[in-house]
Enzyme design. Structure first.
Site, short mmCIF file in Angstrom:
data_model
loop_
_atom_site.label_atom_id
_atom_site.label_comp_id
_atom_site.label_asym_id
_atom_site.label_seq_id
_atom_site.Cartn_x
_atom_site.Cartn_y
_atom_site.Cartn_z
CB THR B 151 -0.90 -0.01 1.25
OG1 THR B 151 -1.68 -1.19 1.23
CG2 THR B 151 -1.79 1.20 1.30
N GLY B 190 2.74 -3.03 8.32
CA GLY B 190 3.00 -3.29 9.74
C GLY B 190 4.47 -3.58 9.97
CE1 TYR B 287 -8.26 -12.29 -7.79
CE2 TYR B 287 -9.25 -14.44 -7.46
CZ TYR B 287 -9.36 -13.14 -7.86
OH TYR B 287 -10.56 -12.70 -8.31
CD GLN B 340 -33.65 -10.97 28.52
OE1 GLN B 340 -34.57 -11.21 27.72
NE2 GLN B 340 -33.81 -11.13 29.84
CD GLU B 433 -5.30 -8.50 3.92
OE1 GLU B 433 -5.32 -9.01 2.79
OE2 GLU B 433 -4.25 -8.10 4.46
#
Lengths: 659, 659
Positions: B151, B190, B287, B340, B433
């Protein structure tokens, strides 16, 4: 002079070209959003702040520890008060000072926030004259810094269950303030942890073994000189939160701590030296402070969503990604229908939430004036309205701001976008000042009362007048000339009325079958909340309608009407099942609504930047690299990143040692 | 022995009483959620981690600066690998190692995350044998620490527009890697900022002035000894983010940086020393890595939502607030229908997302096996499925976790709840992703192809077989004996099929009117996304159905079936307008669905704690004071707060100076 007043030389060309398409004057639109007087004041104070470097961020707060954040904002707030008179026209104008604070400090909190927003107003409202004499001046001159300590570790919403006690000791003419359990620790009050030396403490009043419910007491918690906690007092910070980390929300515990009897705030309830208790003249008196905060919140939430929309829409005009037709070049991401559909409805909501905020503040003022005359009938209406609005608006703002953030792709996730922080601040509003689920049920209670009245042909209040009207069988959407949106608004009304009566009937049926009122209520709680939401969303749509009608300038009205019509379509689709269930709407009408919504997205597209520019947020206020007015995003993202704390050294020592 | 295996002496009595109501064995349910083998391994590794203090958090990460977080997790990951062989049964079992990491490190990232998750797998998949020989061992032994840099600042989703260039220089047999603009800076990878000394860099391959599209290159970026950036390389951290702040996501720029020709990863595409280019054998090869990450993501997202549900449901059984009947005492907040309704549907989603994750990983394995045999037909199916799931699941998880957080009231907002951090981690998945909006359109493209085939009586793949079936006119919901849910699932199918065909027809109509295919697509983009979502939600419901059917144990199946039926009702109500539009469902059927949903909330209530206990998250893993297994929430909130960074000193020096 172009109609869009945000154009400046040197801007990113993409944005300038967009801005040149403005069909209305952005300053005129700002006057509609903020009121013309405030819009002017905002522009002027922003210019002054620009010149006062002591009010500028020393660096991005995202790079700071909490210690640094507290120090930074303590510095700022002191400077802000020091320069107040030079910057604002009227230091007693809450809105003007708030906008100064948006520019200079932002939204992460500062050490005097609760002091000004709650401590001083509480003194003004609840202290008697002698007490005001004693505490108000020292508070205004910051000798005495206070917070408002109500919520406890174990209890928030259910005030009656607060555990802190204030036991009257006739022998010494004192109250003994005590924290009997861990859960009785005061927990959450802003600026309690480190900054305040006094607190107005909510405690259960006990006289001769009898409990009188919670009352407020002035308690000194830290020494005025050394700032150390007094004996018998445990105080500290509750730790980091999602946002507001420049605020030292705190805990506070008392070990049989004694205060003079006259430290109980005695404007309304009183205890004399013999232990005789006088109750307040009427019960709703404490009420109005919370209603006030809620009425201010609505507008602020709209502003937060407006800020997120501004950031996302500007960035979507700078960012290019992908091609619509292969080989024709990458397009601005705002050219995709999916991006428009993600953002424009949020923009419309930001507008209507700001309008609703204004209506509610006006109503609050009217209620206050009435109360001065001893008249409190409108208070219940206002309480019901703000309960519903607070809940619906904070929820939609949180979800909408997340959409804005995600619409910025990866860079939205960076703290450089500015959205994560204001989102964190905004969603706090879902819980504080009345938890949203509880608030919806409070409005629902009012609505069920209103149904009872309506069945007798009476209206409980102006806001529920529509319950008296008969239901139409079929909607006229798509059956009237194009461009008429009356039937849309009627559909909101129809849907709300139907659900309100439906759940009222269901409640009645359960009780007819022998179920207790409380259990029936519990079994229908979710449906009651739905009724409260639908009522509120009808109010919002009607509020938008009133605003559009009130605008004189044709170009402004046209632009606003497009947003309003988008809002009608988008929100209606979101609740369309209610109108399909009783065949009020048919499938072809739903398709009509959809097609019209997609058409409006295209209509609004060229005005998008001018619609967000009209908020007139300064860069200083937005604190967003993505949302910069000048559109120079990428080079400034790089510049911002280089200032990150991890880039102070090329090589982290730890990297050499451990890896 | 009670059926709920989480009971221990000394626990909060409230929770023990709840746990004693279990109708099924929680370890058996864990085996259904995780697979029996993994469930056992998780329990065993957690016990070992308990004994290894070097793997324990030195303090809560919420109290740390980013510098401290990086150092803490660098320390942990080194210790984790040092003790790996003693803790896990099979260090090559990705799932087992992942759960070790959940316990020891958590989800904020660590310096070797991308090295193991992307760098090494990319080497394995894309390097040729000689290259593997050279780099794989040094990578496995951590001499060489790598990241995966694709990226860029200006481009993420549209890979073809990446700007970094790798220009072949025949004279020196080198590639010149270059960053031509600011927007071409690698951005986000990262561990790039500070930790890595190598990167696999995606760059546009240029030979003799001709561009061949993006290819991957091994580039050393920092000196192995001094760890300083090499000449011609600019590298640093991109700054703080919403979450993952123990990860040094980075930027990277090249100034005509030269690398040997053989540093291009050449297993598939190749460049020889004369500049002759060989393209990969088939285009889809790159892919599968992304599809792999997506298939793993689904299960992880389910796990995150499961963790948030665990925290919120346990806390809702400790917290008491308000009375249902006045004077009857405060009730556990999970006793409210509204609570709930807020939480159980999220719990059901957590379950089905985990089941879907498992199905998708199995399908991925099958596709891999097929690809070994040169068979790639299923790859398109898998890509379509994971695109839709990735988008729907991450969106619903984000929104669901926010509901869980808000259901914890004020304390949910504290970092002590643990939800803000895992929420921040989870919502990152909406963007990375493959951005969700883009992913939905990729599935939509597949669905439109499937319609074309269906009209010829053919199925494009197993997952769209249902497009060949005829539409029923009316739903049988509420017309068959109570307890039969086949008609519910049929309604999901009906709704998906209707929307898919409807939008296909609308696209065709626009093209018939002369609109280009691309513009028609753009005009129907939002409707196409709706089709993709409805298809995916049908898949999820059907997946839940398959899972319930597969369970042998009657008590487990019954508990699971209640969750499944709640899921059917809740999700159906969320999309019910689609079924009302064509009168497939009538108003009385919608009421039937609602009533059944409320009934199921009550049915599930006594099992709620056992259903979350079955995830078997350890306290170490949850990192939540509110979600503690033992239910001792309040005293530990107090303990946690006292450790906060602002409580190191009673008095902040800054408070004395500035205020």
């Amino acid at each position: 002079m172009p109609l869009n007043k945000e154009i400046q030389p040197g801007d990113n060309d993409e944005l300038t070209r967009e801005r040149l398409q403005a069909t209305f004057d952005t300053q005129q639109m700002a006057a509609v959003l903020w009121d013309s007087d405030l819009a002017r004041k905002r522009r002027e104070l922003a210019k002054k702040v620009d010149k006062l470097t002591v009010l500028h961020d020393s660096k991005d707060m995202a790079f700071m520890t909490r210690e640094e954040k507290l120090s930074e904002n303590a510095r700022k707030v002191v400077q802000m008060f020091a320069h107040m008179a030079d910057i604002v026209e009227d230091p007693s104008d809450y809105a003007e000072v708030f906008h100064l604070s948006c520019n200079a400090i932002g939204h992460e909190g500062h050490p005097l926030a609760v002091h000004f927003v709650m401590f001083i107003p509480a003194l003004q409202a609840q202290a008697d004259d002698e007490q005001k004499e004693k505490w108000l001046m020292p508070a205004l001159s910051l000798q005495l810094i206070g917070t408002y300590a109500q919520t406890e570790l174990g209890h928030g919403t259910n005030l009656r269950a607060l555990e802190t006690t204030a036991t009257f000791d006739k022998a010494t003419d004192e109250f003994v303030i005590h924290t009997p359990t861990v859960t009785a620790l005061k927990w959450w009050p802003g600026n309690l942890g480190k900054s305040s030396n006094h607190a107005i403490v909510s405690a259960n009043l006990i006289i001769d073994g009898k409990a009188y419910g919670h009352h407020n007491f002035m308690v000194q918690i830290r020494d005025e000189n050394t700032h150390k906690p007094l004996k018998g007092i445990t105080v500290g910070d509750i730790g980091p939160k999602m946002a507001y980390n420049a605020s030292d929300n705190g805990f506070l515990g008392f070990d049989h701590h004694r205060i003079p009897r006259r430290n109980m705030l005695m404007r309304h309830a009183k205890v004399d030296k013999n232990g005789a208790y006088t109750k307040p003249s009427h019960a709703k008196i404490g009420y109005s402070a919370m209603v006030h905060v809620r009425s201010v919140m609505i507008g602020h939430q709209g502003m937060f969503l407006g800020a997120a929309s501004t950031i996302a829409i500007r960035y979507s005009l700078v960012r290019r990604q992908g091609e619509i037709k292969e080989g024709s070049g990458e397009v601005k991401i705002l050219d995709y229908q999916t991006q428009q559909h993600r953002l424009f409805p949020q923009l419309a909501r930001a507008y209507v939430f700001m309008f609703a905020g204004k209506e509610v503040r006006e109503l609050y003022q009217k209620v206050l004036n009435d109360m001065e005359k001893g008249e409190t009938t409108l208070l219940a209406d206002l309480h019901a309205l703000t309960s519903g609005l607070k809940s619906v608006v904070t929820h939609l703002c949180g979800a909408g701001m997340e959409q804005c953030r995600m619409a910025c792709g990866g860079h939205g996730y960076s703290r450089a976008s500015g959205i994560p922080e204001i989102w964190g601040v905004a969603v706090g509003g879902c819980t504080y000042e009345g938890e949203n689920m509880v608030m919806l049920l409070q409005l629902a209670r009012y609505l069920m009362k209103a149904v009872k009245e309506a069945k007798k042909g009476r209206s409980l209040g102006r806001l529920v007048d529509y319950l008296l009207l008969p239901q139409d069988k079929h909607s006229l959407i798509g059956r009237v000339p194009q461009g008429e949106y009356g039937p849309h608004l009627a559909a909101f009304e129809h849907i709300a009325r139907r659900q309100i009566f439906k759940v009222a009937d269901e409640l009645a049926k359960l009780q007819d079958r022998g179920m207790s009122k409380e259990i029936a209520w519990q079994k229908k709680a979710v449906e009651l909340q739905r009724a409260a939401r639908l009522h509120t969303r009808f109010y919002l749509a009607a509020c938008f309608h009133r605003k559009v009608q009130s605008v004189v300038d044709g170009r402004i009205r046209e632009a606003l009407a497009d947003l309003y019509h988008l809002h009608l379509n988008y929100e209606l689709l979101d609740m369309v099942n209610y109108a399909l269930e009783d065949a009020y709407l048919k499938a072809d009408q739903v398709d009509f609504i959809r097609e019209d919504m997609y058409r409006l997205l295209e209509t609004i597209r060229p005005s998008a930047i001018s619609l967000v520019d009209a908020f007139e947020f300064t860069d200083r206020e937005l604190r967003s690299v993505l949302g910069r007015r000048d559109g120079h995003v990428y080079e400034n993202l790089y510049k911002w990143a280089k200032e990150s704390e991890l880039n102070r050294a090329d090589v982290r020592q730890a990297d050499l040692q451990t890896v």
